[in-house]
Design an enzyme around this catalytic site. Structure first.
Site, PDB file in Angstrom:
ATOM      1  N   GLY A   1       0.923  -1.465   0.043  1.00  0.00           N
ATOM      2  CA  GLY A   1       0.081   0.081  -0.190  1.00  0.00           C
ATOM      3  C   GLY A   1       0.823   1.284  -0.141  1.00  0.00           C
TER       4      GLY A   1
ATOM      5  N   HIS B   1      -0.338   0.930 -12.893  1.00  0.00           N
ATOM      6  CA  HIS B   1       0.599  -0.138 -13.321  1.00  0.00           C
ATOM      7  C   HIS B   1       2.045   0.077 -13.407  1.00  0.00           C
ATOM      8  CE1 HIS B   1       0.835  -3.955 -15.228  1.00  0.00           C
ATOM      9  NE2 HIS B   1       1.725  -3.303 -16.254  1.00  0.00           N
TER      10      HIS B   1
ATOM     11  N   ASN C   1       1.532   3.006  -2.526  1.00  0.00           N
ATOM     12  CA  ASN C   1       0.713   4.076  -3.376  1.00  0.00           C
ATOM     13  C   ASN C   1      -0.497   4.664  -2.732  1.00  0.00           C
ATOM     14  OD1 ASN C   1       1.601   4.524  -6.282  1.00  0.00           O
ATOM     15  ND2 ASN C   1       1.967   2.265  -6.125  1.00  0.00           N
TER      16      ASN C   1
ATOM     17  N   MET D   1      -4.530  -6.723  -6.994  1.00  0.00           N
ATOM     18  CA  MET D   1      -4.070  -8.188  -7.726  1.00  0.00           C
ATOM     19  C   MET D   1      -5.372  -8.848  -8.347  1.00  0.00           C
ATOM     20  SD  MET D   1      -1.198  -7.289  -8.296  1.00  0.00           S
ATOM     21  CE  MET D   1       0.329  -6.395  -7.706  1.00  0.00           C
ATOM     22  N   ARG D   2      -6.232  -8.394  -8.389  1.00  0.00           N
ATOM     23  CA  ARG D   2      -7.598  -9.135  -8.951  1.00  0.00           C
ATOM     24  C   ARG D   2      -8.109  -8.429 -10.281  1.00  0.00           C
ATOM     25  NH1 ARG D   2      -9.846 -13.471  -5.995  1.00  0.00           N
ATOM     26  NH2 ARG D   2      -8.363 -13.521  -4.153  1.00  0.00           N
TER      27      ARG D   2
ATOM     28  N   LYS E   1     -10.020 -13.131  -9.304  1.00  0.00           N
ATOM     29  CA  LYS E   1     -10.897 -12.026 -10.069  1.00  0.00           C
ATOM     30  C   LYS E   1     -11.996 -11.658  -8.789  1.00  0.00           C
ATOM     31  CE  LYS E   1     -14.517 -15.167 -11.840  1.00  0.00           C
ATOM     32  NZ  LYS E   1     -15.250 -15.405 -12.998  1.00  0.00           N
TER      33      LYS E   1
ATOM     34  N   ASN F   1      -6.355   2.806 -12.153  1.00  0.00           N
ATOM     35  CA  ASN F   1      -5.326   2.033 -11.715  1.00  0.00           C
ATOM     36  C   ASN F   1      -4.274   2.394 -11.895  1.00  0.00           C
ATOM     37  OD1 ASN F   1      -4.497  -0.877 -10.952  1.00  0.00           O
ATOM     38  ND2 ASN F   1      -3.984  -1.300 -13.029  1.00  0.00           N
TER      39      ASN F   1
HETATM   40  C1  GAR Z   1       2.583  -0.980  -7.655  1.00  0.00           C
HETATM   41  O1  GAR Z   1       3.764  -1.015  -8.289  1.00  0.00           O
HETATM   42  C2  GAR Z   1       1.583  -1.225  -8.551  1.00  0.00           C
HETATM   43  O2  GAR Z   1       1.868  -0.475  -9.711  1.00  0.00           O
HETATM   44  C3  GAR Z   1       1.364  -2.609  -8.778  1.00  0.00           C
HETATM   45  O3  GAR Z   1       1.569  -3.193  -7.608  1.00  0.00           O
HETATM   46  C4  GAR Z   1       2.369  -2.305  -6.814  1.00  0.00           C
HETATM   47  C5  GAR Z   1       1.726  -2.120  -5.501  1.00  0.00           C
HETATM   48  O4  GAR Z   1       2.525  -1.398  -4.499  1.00  0.00           O
HETATM   49  N1  GAR Z   1       0.292  -2.916  -9.622  1.00  0.00           N
HETATM   50  C6  GAR Z   1       0.182  -3.917 -10.416  1.00  0.00           C
HETATM   51  O5  GAR Z   1       1.122  -4.747 -10.725  1.00  0.00           O
HETATM   52  C7  GAR Z   1      -1.300  -4.086 -11.133  1.00  0.00           C
HETATM   53  N2  GAR Z   1      -1.382  -4.825 -11.969  1.00  0.00           N
HETATM   54  P1  GAR Z   1       1.870  -0.849  -3.392  1.00  0.00           P
HETATM   55  O6  GAR Z   1       1.097  -1.771  -2.870  1.00  0.00           O
HETATM   56  O7  GAR Z   1       3.142  -0.273  -2.568  1.00  0.00           O
HETATM   57  O8  GAR Z   1       1.091   0.364  -3.770  1.00  0.00           O
END
Ligand code: GAR
Length: 203
Positions: free
Chosen positions: A12, A111, A14, A92-93, A65, A109
């Site tokens: 988390g 990525h 982000n 991640m779903r 999902k 989202n």
């Molecule tokens: C981030 O790097 C995000 O871009 C990625 O998961 C990480 C989460 O980090 N998301 C994906 O890969 C989605 N397909 P966080 O939990 O520290 O924010």
């Protein structure tokens, strides 16, 4: 005013960047609740630390999902917390029709690659293993595909010869933490205009 729900599955960071931007006054939004599909996810601890409702939801029997009964429960939770916008942050779903329709154009989202390159799992590692010299992150609207929605914001990093996957990911995360609150603020100000899949940000 954006009344956000943030969805995550892991650490988390982000989500923390969004919390911090709101606290710093650079993002005009309110976080109504933080949801996770994993009881152990540290994102829920971050929510608790900031007195934001932290909600775990069990997605069984589905492995990858959000659908069926869990989706219905999530929709109900979002309504109860008066949520009008969803930010997926390391969730991640794959999100399915029920949520997509209820929050059409109101779900984004982040990525860890420069889409449309390297969609799906481990976008950062995919780019590193491929040997690209530049990569980055993408904030995009969520549609029915995997990482295919219209692109709102991207930031670029270089992958230098001395970079390891770890040092590259550190650079990437730092850019994510700028790109996500920035995109949300553009939306909050009503500056994001969409024509088909093309997004422009009004000055
Ligand atoms: C981030 O790097 C995000 O871009 C990625 O998961 C990480 C989460 O980090 N998301 C994906 O890969 C989605 N397909 P966080 O939990 O520290 O924010």
């Amino acid at each position: 005013m954006l009344k956000l729900a943030i969805f995550g599955s892991g650490s988390g960071t982000n989500c923390q960047a969004i919390i911090d931007a709101i606290a710093a006054g650079t993002l005009d939004a309110e976080i109504k609740c933080i949801l996770a599909d994993n009881e152990e996810a540290y994102i829920l601890e971050r929510a608790k630390k900031h007195n934001i409702p932290a909600i775990y939801f069990d997605c069984a029997p589905f492995k990858s999902k959000l659908d069926g009964e869990a989706e219905q429960k999530v929709l109900q939770t979002l309504e109860e917390h008066d949520v009008n916008f969803i930010a997926l942050a390391g969730f991640m779903r794959i999100v399915k029709d029920g949520l997509l329709k209820a929050y059409e154009g109101r779900m984004i989202n982040i990525h860890p690659s420069l889409l449309p390159s390297f969609p799906g799992l481990d976008g950062g590692k995919q780019a590193f293993d491929y040997g690209v010299k530049f990569t980055g992150c993408t904030v995009h609207f969520v549609d029915a595909g995997v990482d295919t929605g219209a692109i709102i914001n991207q930031k670029i990093i270089s992958i230098d010869d001395e970079d390891t996957l770890e040092t590259m990911m550190n650079k990437l995360h730092a850019q994510e933490h700028i790109a996500y609150p920035e995109a949300l603020q553009w939306i909050s100000e009503g500056r994001v205009k969409r024509e088909g899949r093309k997004i422009s940000v009004q000055i």
